[in-house]
Write an enzyme that holds these catalytic residues in place. Structure first.
Site, short mmCIF file in Angstrom:
data_model
loop_
_atom_site.label_atom_id
_atom_site.label_comp_id
_atom_site.label_asym_id
_atom_site.label_seq_id
_atom_site.Cartn_x
_atom_site.Cartn_y
_atom_site.Cartn_z
N ASP A 302 0.87 -1.31 -0.06
CA ASP A 302 -0.02 -0.04 0.10
C ASP A 302 1.03 1.56 -0.01
O ASP A 302 0.34 2.28 -0.33
CB ASP A 302 -0.78 -0.19 1.27
CG ASP A 302 -1.97 -0.81 1.15
OD1 ASP A 302 -2.06 -1.75 -0.06
OD2 ASP A 302 -2.87 -1.07 1.94
N ALA A 340 -12.81 -8.24 -4.54
CA ALA A 340 -14.20 -8.34 -3.93
C ALA A 340 -14.40 -7.25 -3.06
O ALA A 340 -13.64 -6.75 -2.07
CB ALA A 340 -14.16 -9.73 -3.14
N HIS A 435 -25.49 -27.61 -11.76
CA HIS A 435 -26.69 -27.21 -11.43
C HIS A 435 -27.15 -27.89 -10.02
O HIS A 435 -26.76 -29.06 -9.80
CB HIS A 435 -27.70 -27.84 -12.67
CG HIS A 435 -28.82 -27.36 -12.45
ND1 HIS A 435 -29.32 -26.08 -12.78
CD2 HIS A 435 -29.95 -28.01 -12.17
CE1 HIS A 435 -30.57 -25.81 -12.37
NE2 HIS A 435 -31.13 -27.10 -12.21
P1 NDP Z 1 -11.85 3.80 -1.42
O1 NDP Z 1 -10.61 4.61 -2.26
O2 NDP Z 1 -12.40 2.62 -1.78
O3 NDP Z 1 -13.06 4.84 -1.23
C1 NDP Z 1 -12.83 5.92 -0.60
C2 NDP Z 1 -14.41 6.86 -0.41
O4 NDP Z 1 -14.03 8.15 0.41
C3 NDP Z 1 -14.89 7.22 -1.57
O5 NDP Z 1 -16.33 7.02 -1.74
C4 NDP Z 1 -14.44 8.51 -1.80
O6 NDP Z 1 -15.54 9.22 -2.65
C5 NDP Z 1 -14.77 8.95 -0.31
N1 NDP Z 1 -13.80 10.53 -0.19
C6 NDP Z 1 -12.60 10.46 -0.43
N2 NDP Z 1 -12.20 11.72 0.01
C7 NDP Z 1 -13.34 12.13 0.58
C8 NDP Z 1 -13.82 13.48 1.26
N3 NDP Z 1 -12.78 14.48 1.17
N4 NDP Z 1 -14.94 13.70 1.57
C9 NDP Z 1 -15.86 12.99 1.41
N5 NDP Z 1 -15.80 11.82 0.62
C10 NDP Z 1 -14.63 11.38 0.31
O7 NDP Z 1 -10.98 3.85 0.06
P2 NDP Z 1 -11.25 2.91 1.21
O8 NDP Z 1 -11.08 4.00 2.70
O9 NDP Z 1 -12.83 2.49 1.31
O10 NDP Z 1 -10.43 1.64 1.36
C11 NDP Z 1 -9.18 1.85 1.13
C12 NDP Z 1 -8.51 0.94 0.27
O11 NDP Z 1 -8.46 -0.42 0.66
C13 NDP Z 1 -9.47 0.56 -0.89
O12 NDP Z 1 -9.25 1.40 -2.23
C14 NDP Z 1 -8.92 -0.79 -1.24
O13 NDP Z 1 -8.13 -1.01 -2.39
C15 NDP Z 1 -8.71 -1.53 0.02
N6 NDP Z 1 -9.47 -2.24 0.84
C16 NDP Z 1 -9.88 -3.42 0.08
C17 NDP Z 1 -10.85 -4.11 0.65
C18 NDP Z 1 -11.37 -5.52 0.01
O14 NDP Z 1 -10.48 -6.06 -0.80
N7 NDP Z 1 -12.54 -6.17 0.07
C19 NDP Z 1 -11.43 -3.88 2.00
C20 NDP Z 1 -11.39 -2.51 2.49
C21 NDP Z 1 -10.21 -1.73 1.72
P3 NDP Z 1 -15.58 9.31 -4.19
O15 NDP Z 1 -15.96 8.16 -4.78
O16 NDP Z 1 -16.60 10.45 -4.51
O17 NDP Z 1 -14.19 9.57 -4.56
#
Ligand code: NDP
Length: 459
Positions: A302, A340, A435
């Site tokens: 990361d 996922a 199935h």
């Molecule tokens: P994501 O990048 O997935 O989502 C971030 C969210 O925060 C988006 O909805 C974004 O909105 C919103 N956002 C960003 N900045 C602001 C702000 N200033 N104000 C309001 N909303 C904001 O990040 P996560 O924190 O959910 O997860 C981080 C990473 O961890 C993921 O990208 C993933 O790669 C990994 N992860 C993987 C999982 C899995 O494999 N199942 C589970 C959990 C995490 P917008 O869409 O509008 O940009």
């Protein structure tokens, strides 16, 4: 005498760092791993593992309700949050022990404390300096929160996994992986759960049909969604928090959680001072071999912000160790990485969304199938699933496979092998289904979705 104390010092004992270090150890390298928290990292201690245990825990509530459809009567069901958190912590202790054994078994030395790079071959830990031929930065990421008045009252996924009691009312900000997964957990446990996000649907970047379908399913399950909305201020009330929203509404909740992305952990570990180039968001810039701008320093996982997924960090760590310590050069492969979202229902996906595929390939054949899981046909559960194949019309290769529904992550893992191997739609069609399963739908979808322009012309 060896020129350096170690052949490799790894800073950060998460999934990627541990994989790289123990492989390097197995290949004969003298390795030290520096960790300031507990060995295990985000996935094991603060992410994937505890999160998924809580997803399982919360989903039982729905399963108990579904049992009635099969003639079971279940009375007096209750949930003990504290007991679940204690059981989860016990499991994390077990996994931490396994990680320690893996490192010890590979002959690695674990150095407790914060590692700071002081020159291209030296790392300082708790005031002591250690030299190494190579340094691997595997420090991961940390939740990043926007600057909103009252943000100090907000928790992140770190704290949400350790709450002493379940909040009866919770507001979650964001609509990415973490936000929708935790919204599912709290909502399924019965908390009044609000999801506040700035997009019009959850999971920006995912296939549009999946986004629409999941947004709808979450609504059916009673999640309160506030799309195209942002908190403007968080205020501490007498025994609650008041979340002021951009549309004027004020939510009264017991906990406010932010899941607004994660930033690379590169602050205060000396990287810039030794000349390691960082991107604007702080990520270590690396080449295709995970090497930074300083020849003796590499970075994986990361902290490089390539794809923030544990299996990707593992692959990067493995490629690094094979290349540097086993004379077996491997570049990590970031194409068609399946992933996922453990939302309820979950999503599994591999390859391109329809929009991304249209940009890359032009004309597409799209196959979509909505279904009601057989398990729910005798219950009151109205959850529906969706499957989609995105096919490049010219080559007939399946370039994207997406599923929302029960077991989607388990199903997509197998489909991902076919997609990565370049399977065509005909290869899918020639495969006999199993199935009765939901997965068989992936090999029985025959009706193409009409092209939008043809539909428009016919109207
Ligand atoms: P994501 O990048 O997935 O989502 C971030 C969210 O925060 C988006 O909805 C974004 O909105 C919103 N956002 C960003 N900045 C602001 C702000 N200033 N104000 C309001 N909303 C904001 O990040 P996560 O924190 O959910 O997860 C981080 C990473 O961890 C993921 O990208 C993933 O790669 C990994 N992860 C993987 C999982 C899995 O494999 N199942 C589970 C959990 C995490 P917008 O869409 O509008 O940009």
């Amino acid at each position: 005498m060896a020129r350096y104390d170690y052949d490799l010092i790894t800073i950060g004992a998460g999934s990627g760092g541990v994989r790289a270090s123990r492989l390097a150890g197995r290949f004969g390298a003298r390795v030290a791993v520096v960790e300031e928290l507990r060995v295990g990292g985000t996935c094991v201690l603060r992410g994937c593992v505890p999160k998924k245990l809580l997803v399982y825990g919360s989903h039982f509530r729905e399963e108990v309700a579904d049992m009635a459809g099969y003639g079971w009567s279940v009375e007096g069901v209750s949930h003990d949050w504290g007991a679940m958190i204690a059981a989860k912590d016990k499991e994390l202790d077990r996994l931490h022990g396994i990680y320690m054994n893996l490192l010890n078994g590979a002959g690695n030395t674990v150095l407790d404390g914060r590692g700071v790079v002081v020159d291209p071959h030296t790392v300082e830990v708790e005031g002591k300096r250690y030299t190494s031929e190579r340094i691997l930065i595997a420090t991961g990421g940390w939740p990043s929160l926007p600057d909103v008045p009252g943000i100090e009252h907000a928790i992140t996924s770190n704290e949400a996994l350790d709450l002493p009691q379940r909040p009866e009312r919770v507001a979650i900000v964001g609509s990415g992986f973490i936000a929708v997964e935790f919204a599912g957990i709290f909502n399924s446990f019965g908390s009044e759960t609000h999801l506040i996000y700035r997009a019009d649907k959850v999971l920006r970047g995912f296939d549009e049909d999946m986004r629409i379908a999941l947004t709808g399913e979450l609504k059916k399950k009673g999640l309160h969604q506030h799309p195209e909305t942002l908190p403007t201020r968080i205020e501490k009330g007498a025994d609650c928090y008041l979340v002021h929203l951009s549309d004027g509404e004020v939510l009264e909740v017991d906990a406010v959680m932010y899941a607004t992305g994660r930033s690379p952990n590169t602050k205060g570990i000396g990287l810039e001072s030794v000349g390691v180039e960082l991107a604007d968001n702080g990520a270590v810039k690396v080449d295709e071999w995970s090497r930074s701008s300083v020849l003796s320093i590499w970075a994986i996982g990361d902290v490089t912000d390539r794809i923030q997924l544990t299996p990707v960090a593992l692959a990067e760590g493995q490629a690094f160790a094979e290349t540097e310590f086993n004379n077996n050069p491997i570049r990590p492969d970031h194409d068609d990485v399946p992933s996922a979202v453990f939302s309820q229902p979950p999503i599994g996906t591999v390859g391109l969304s329809e929009a991304a595929a249209a940009k890359k390939y032009g004309a597409l054949d799209i196959y979509v199938s909505g279904f009601r899981p057989m398990k729910y046909t005798m219950t009151e559960n109205s959850e529906r699933g969706l499957m989609k194949l995105v096919v490049d019309r010219a080559s007939q290769r399946v370039v994207g496979a997406h599923m929302l529904g029960v077991d989607a992550p388990e199903i997509i893992q197998g489909v991902a092998i076919a997609v990565r191997m370049g399977a065509t739609k005909r290869d899918f069609d020639r495969t006999i289904g199993i199935h009765p399963t939901a997965a068989e739908e992936f090999v029985t979808m025959r009706e193409k979705r009409p092209d939008p322009e043809n539909v428009a012309a016919a109207e």
